[in-house]
Design an enzyme around this catalytic site. Structure first.
Site, short mmCIF file in Angstrom:
data_model
loop_
_atom_site.label_atom_id
_atom_site.label_comp_id
_atom_site.label_asym_id
_atom_site.label_seq_id
_atom_site.Cartn_x
_atom_site.Cartn_y
_atom_site.Cartn_z
N GLU A 285 17.68 -58.60 -83.35
CA GLU A 285 16.84 -58.73 -84.54
C GLU A 285 15.47 -58.08 -84.34
O GLU A 285 14.43 -58.70 -84.54
CB GLU A 285 16.72 -60.20 -84.95
CG GLU A 285 18.06 -60.81 -85.31
CD GLU A 285 17.99 -62.25 -85.77
OE1 GLU A 285 18.84 -62.65 -86.57
OE2 GLU A 285 17.08 -62.98 -85.32
N ASP A 364 25.59 -68.17 -86.57
CA ASP A 364 24.20 -68.62 -86.50
C ASP A 364 24.04 -70.03 -87.04
O ASP A 364 23.46 -70.22 -88.11
CB ASP A 364 23.31 -67.64 -87.27
CG ASP A 364 21.83 -67.86 -87.00
OD1 ASP A 364 21.49 -68.53 -86.02
OD2 ASP A 364 21.01 -67.35 -87.79
N GLU A 392 17.99 -75.53 -89.98
CA GLU A 392 17.81 -74.28 -90.73
C GLU A 392 18.85 -74.10 -91.82
O GLU A 392 18.52 -73.75 -92.96
CB GLU A 392 17.84 -73.10 -89.76
CG GLU A 392 17.69 -71.75 -90.45
CD GLU A 392 17.73 -70.58 -89.48
OE1 GLU A 392 17.68 -69.43 -89.95
OE2 GLU A 392 17.84 -70.81 -88.25
#
Length: 679
Positions: A285, A364, A392
Site C-alpha cells: 500500500e 483484510d 474496522e
C-alpha cells in the site's frame, strides 16, 4: 472513574464472601521493579475487595495468614517446584490450610510469572471463586503476545474508534504516564508481553522515533511497560536511511545501509536495553521496501535482523503485501493469493530472529473470510498471526461485535500441514514446527475515550484477545463470562444477558452485512456503512462480480484464479467443490447463480433476503435485552451502551435495505415472503 477513565475489568469491587478471611501479611523478598508493581497490585486488590491492608514483609511470621510471592530462584520454592514450570512466564498458585495459618503461594519461574500469577489470583477473587483449595499451574501457550498500535504522532489513530492516542499529541509524546501505567496494568492482567506503540504506516515525524530526538521519550514509555512485563517495539520506515540518514539508497544489500541500521540499533539499545525490535510494513500500500531495489522480502528482513541480533531484538515482518494497483478488468489476478505467492518461496531464507506476521485471512479482517493458507506452509520460517481488535470492518465500535468466536474458528482451523491435527494454534505457538519465535498480535482498539474502547462492550474484545493469546483453548463462553463478571458484577441476569449479547453479536453483524464470505460492500476509505459497489471498479482487488445472474469470486483451480490450490490437499478439495464448500464461504470461493441452493436448502438470493431481515430483528433484540438491565447497571454505562445499540439498529436497517434492494434490482427475484424491498 476517579482518574477520568474507567478501570475496565480491574474494578476490584468489594466481595462479601471473603469478609471472614483476613490476610495479615504479604511475604515478598524480591525488590525488582516488576515485583514492586506486583505487590502494589495485590495490595490494591485486597484493599478494595476484602477491605484489608496486609503488611509487606520479608521475614515470615509462622502464625499469620499470608500470601507468599516468590520465584524458583528463591531457595524455599526451588526444590518443591522443580520441573513444574518450564515457560519463563509460568506460575503456580497453591493454597495451604493443613497446619495452622491459611497461606496462598503464588510462585513464578521468573518475576513476570509472579506478575501473571497475582493477576490470576485477583481474577479469582473478582469471580468470587473458592480460594481454599487452589492448585493451579499456568503457562502461556504463545511466546509472543503482542498489541500493535496504529497511533500517529499527531494524535490520530489509523482505524481508531475510541478517541485520540494516549501516547502522542501534536507530534510529541503526551506524557500521560499514569494512564499509560493503567493501560499496562490492563494488558498485563491478561498476559500481554509486547507492544508496538506507533502505526505501521510510518510517516515523516514517526520515522524519527529511532533518533536521539525521540528515543528518551520512547525509553520513558518503555520503562512503564517493562514494569509490567511488556517489551516495547517500534514500527519503522524502511526508507529511514534516506529520510533521516542522508543516504542515497535504502537497498538492504548496500554496505552503507547495513552499517547505518547497525548503528541505529546500537543507539536504540543504549536508551532501551530490552528493546523488543521492529515491526515492518514494507512494499505494501505504497510503503517503501526491498522490492524498490530488486530485492526480496527475506533480503529486506534479514538486513534488519542482522542489526538487531547482537541485542536479542526481533524483526516482525508483516505479510500484508499485494498489488494495490490492480486492474478491475483483470479476472486472473487475485489479491487473496498475494501473501502466499510472495512469501512461500522464501521459506528457510529468513534469519531466526525474523517472524512473519500473517493476517488471520488472505484479505483484510473481513467479518468472514477463510484462514490464510500461509499458516503452516513455511515450516522453516517463524510465523505469528495478526488479528484486528479494532473494528474496522465489523462496526467500528458503534456496533457490538464480539470477535472471540471468530478468532476461535481461525485458531482451531486444521491446516493439515503435518496431517490431521495441525491447527493454526499449533502453528503459531511454535509447537508444530518447533519455531524459535512465534505468537499472536492484535491491532489495538483503545484510545483516549473515558471507557478506552468507544463502545463499553468492545472492552471484551481487548480482554478476550489477551486471554486467547495466553491460552487458545479457552472457550468464547468462558472468556465472555469472565469479562462480564469482572466488569459488571455477578448478578445472574446481568451475566446471562450480556454474555448472550456478546456471544450472539458476530453472527448478527454478519447477517445484516456482506453475505456468504464475499466481503467488503462498504464505503471506500473509511469503511463504514453499506456501499455494495464501493470497491467494485477500484484498484484494490476487492470484488464481488455481481451481475444479473449471480455473484461471487471463482477462486477454483478448475475455472478460476487457482487460489484453492494454496491450501493443503484436504482443504483445497473442500473449497474447490460446491458440494463441500461451507455455505458461509461460498461466495469467497465460487461464482454461483442467485438460484443456487445452499446446503441449508435456501437459494443464495433468499438467504441474502432472510439474513438481512433477520439481522435487523436480532439487532433490535440486542437493544431490548440490554434495556431489561436498567437499574442493574450504573446510569453512565447503561446509557452509553444503549446509545450505541440504538445506532446499531438504525445502521442495520440501512444495511438491510441497501443490500436487499441492490440484489433485487440485479436479480429481479422477489423475496418469497413478500417483505418490504425498495424497488
Amino acid at each position: 472513574m476517579t482518574a477520568g477513565y474507567e478501570p475496565c475489568w480491574l474494578r476490584y469491587e468489594r466481595k462479601d464472601q471473603y469478609s471472614r478471611l483476613r490476610f495479615e501479611e504479604i511475604v515478598a523478598k524480591r525488590t525488582s521493579p516488576i515485583f514492586q508493581a506486583v505487590v502494589e497490585e495485590l495490595q490494591k486488590g485486597l484493599r478494595s475487595m476484602m477491605e484489608i491492608e496486609p503488611q509487606v514483609v520479608q521475614e515470615v511470621n509462622e502464625t499469620a495468614n499470608s500470601i507468599w510471592l516468590g520465584t524458583l530462584e528463591d531457595e524455599e520454592f526451588e526444590r518443591p517446584l522443580e520441573g513444574t514450570l518450564v515457560h519463563p512466564e509460568g506460575y503456580v498458585i497453591r493454597s495451604d490450610v493443613d497446619d495452622g495459618p491459611f497461606r496462598i503461594y503464588i510462585i513464578g519461574k521468573t518475576d513476570a510469572g509472579v506478575l501473571y500469577g497475582v493477576f490470576h489470583f485477583l481474577r479469582l477473587l473478582q469471580m468470587g471463586e473458592n480460594i481454599a483449595q487452589l492448585s493451579i499451574i499456568e503457562q502461556p501457550k504463545n511466546r509472543l503476545r503482542m498489541i500493535n498500535h496504529w497511533d500517529n504522532m499527531d494524535g490520530s489513530i489509523e482505524r481508531g474508534y475510541a478517541g485520540r492516542s494516549i501516547f502522542f499529541v501534536d507530534d510529541q509524546f503526551v506524557k500521560q504516564n499514569q494512564r499509560i501505567k493503567d493501560y499496562a496494568r490492563l494488558l498485563a492482567s491478561v498476559g500481554i508481553n509486547a507492544i508496538s506503540i506507533n502505526n505501521v504506516n510510518v510517516h515523516k515525524t514517526e520515522t524519527k522515533l529511532i533518533t536521539d530526538h525521540f528515543l528518551p521519550d520512547v525509553a520513558e514509555v518503555a520503562d512503564i511497560f517493562r514494569t509490567y512485563g511488556i517489551k516495547t517495539f517500534l514500527s519503522i520506515n524502511y526508507a529511514s536511511p534516506i529520510e533521516i540518514g542522508g543516504l542515497p539508497t535504502a537497498d538492504p544489500l548496500d554496505p552503507e545501509v547495513r552499517r547505518w541500521w547497525k548503528e541505529t540499533a546500537k543507539r536504540i539499545y543504549q536508551y532501551i536495553p530490552d528493546f523488543g525490535g521492529f515491526v515492518v510494513k514494507a512494499d505494501s500500500e505504497f510503503r517503501p521496501g526491498p522490492f524498490t531495489y530488486g530485492r526480496d522480502h527475506a533480503e529486506g528482513a534479514n538486513m534488519l535482523a542482522e542489526a538487531l541480533a547482537p541485542f536479542g531484538g526481533l524483526v516482525i515482518w508483516r505479510c500484508f503485501v499485494y498489488n494495490c494497483q490492480q486492474d478491475w478488468r483483470d479476472r486472473t489476478t487475485d489479491r487473496a493469493k498475494a501473501a502466499y505467492d510472495h512469501f512461500k518461496p522464501l521459506d528457510g531464507q529468513f534469519r531466526e530472529n525474523v517472524i512473519l506476521q500473517i493476517k488471520n485471512g488472505p484479505m483484510d479482517f473481513q467479518v468472514r473470510e477463510p484462514v490464510s493458507p500461509l499458516f503452516g506452509a513455511m515450516p522453516k520460517t517463524n510465523q505469528m498471526m495478526e488479528v484486528q481488535i479494532t473494528q474496522e470492518y465489523t462496526g467500528q465500535q458503534k456496533h457490538l461485535c464480539f470477535l472471540i468466536p471468530q478468532w476461535k474458528e481461525v485458531l482451531d482451523f486444521d491446516t493439515y500441514a503435518k496431517g490431521k491435527g495441525s491447527e493454526v494454534k499449533k502453528v503459531i505457538d511454535g509447537s508444530l514446527f518447533d519455531y524459535r519465535y512465534s505468537g499472536i498480535a492484535g491491532v489495538s482498539n483503545i484510545g483516549s475515550d473515558p471507557n478506552w474502547t468507544g463502545h463499553t462492550l468492545a472492552q471484551a474484545n481487548l480482554y478476550g484477545f489477551g486471554r486467547l493469546a495466553w491460552n487458545p483453548d479457552l472457550s468464547a463462553e468462558e472468556i465472555a463470562n469472565e469479562w462480564v463478571v469482572q466488569t459488571f458484577g455477578d448478578d445472574s441476569q446481568v451475566v446471562e444477558t450480556i454474555s448472550w449479547m456478546l456471544l450472539s453479536s458476530w453472527r448478527i453483524y454478519e447477517n445484516y452485512t456482506s453475505p456468504l464470505g464475499v466481503g467488503w460492500m462498504v464505503n471506500p476509505g473509511h469503511h463504514y456503512g453499506p456501499n455494495v459497489d464501493g470497491y467494485e471498479y477500484s484498484h484494490w482487488g476487492t470484488y464481488h462480480y455481481a451481475d444479473r445472474d449471480g455473484i461471487g469470486v471463482d477462486r477454483t483451480v478448475a475455472t478460476g484464479t487457482g487460489y484453492t490450490a494454496q491450501y493443503f490437499p484436504e482443504n483445497a478439495a473442500m473449497y474447490e467443490s460446491l458440494d463441500t464448500c461451507p455455505d458461509e464461504l461460498l461466495l469467497f470461493f465460487h461464482h454461483v447463480p442467485y438460484t443456487h441452493r445452499l446446503h441449508s436448502g435456501e437459494t443464495v438470493i433468499q438467504h441474502i433476503y432472510n439474513t438481512h431481515f433477520e439481522g435487523v430483528e436480532q439487532a433490535k433484540q440486542l437493544r431490548k435485552r440490554w434495556e431489561q438491565l436498567k437499574g442493574k447497571i450504573d446510569e453512565k454505562r447503561y446509557h452509553d451502551v444503549l446509545e450505541r445499540l440504538t445506532i446499531q439498529v438504525e445502521h442495520a436497517k440501512e444495511w438491510r435495505d441497501v443490500i436487499n434492494t441492490y440484489f433485487y434490482r440485479k436479480s429481479g427475484i422477489d423475496d418469497q415472503y413478500g417483505r418490504k424491498i425498495y424497488r
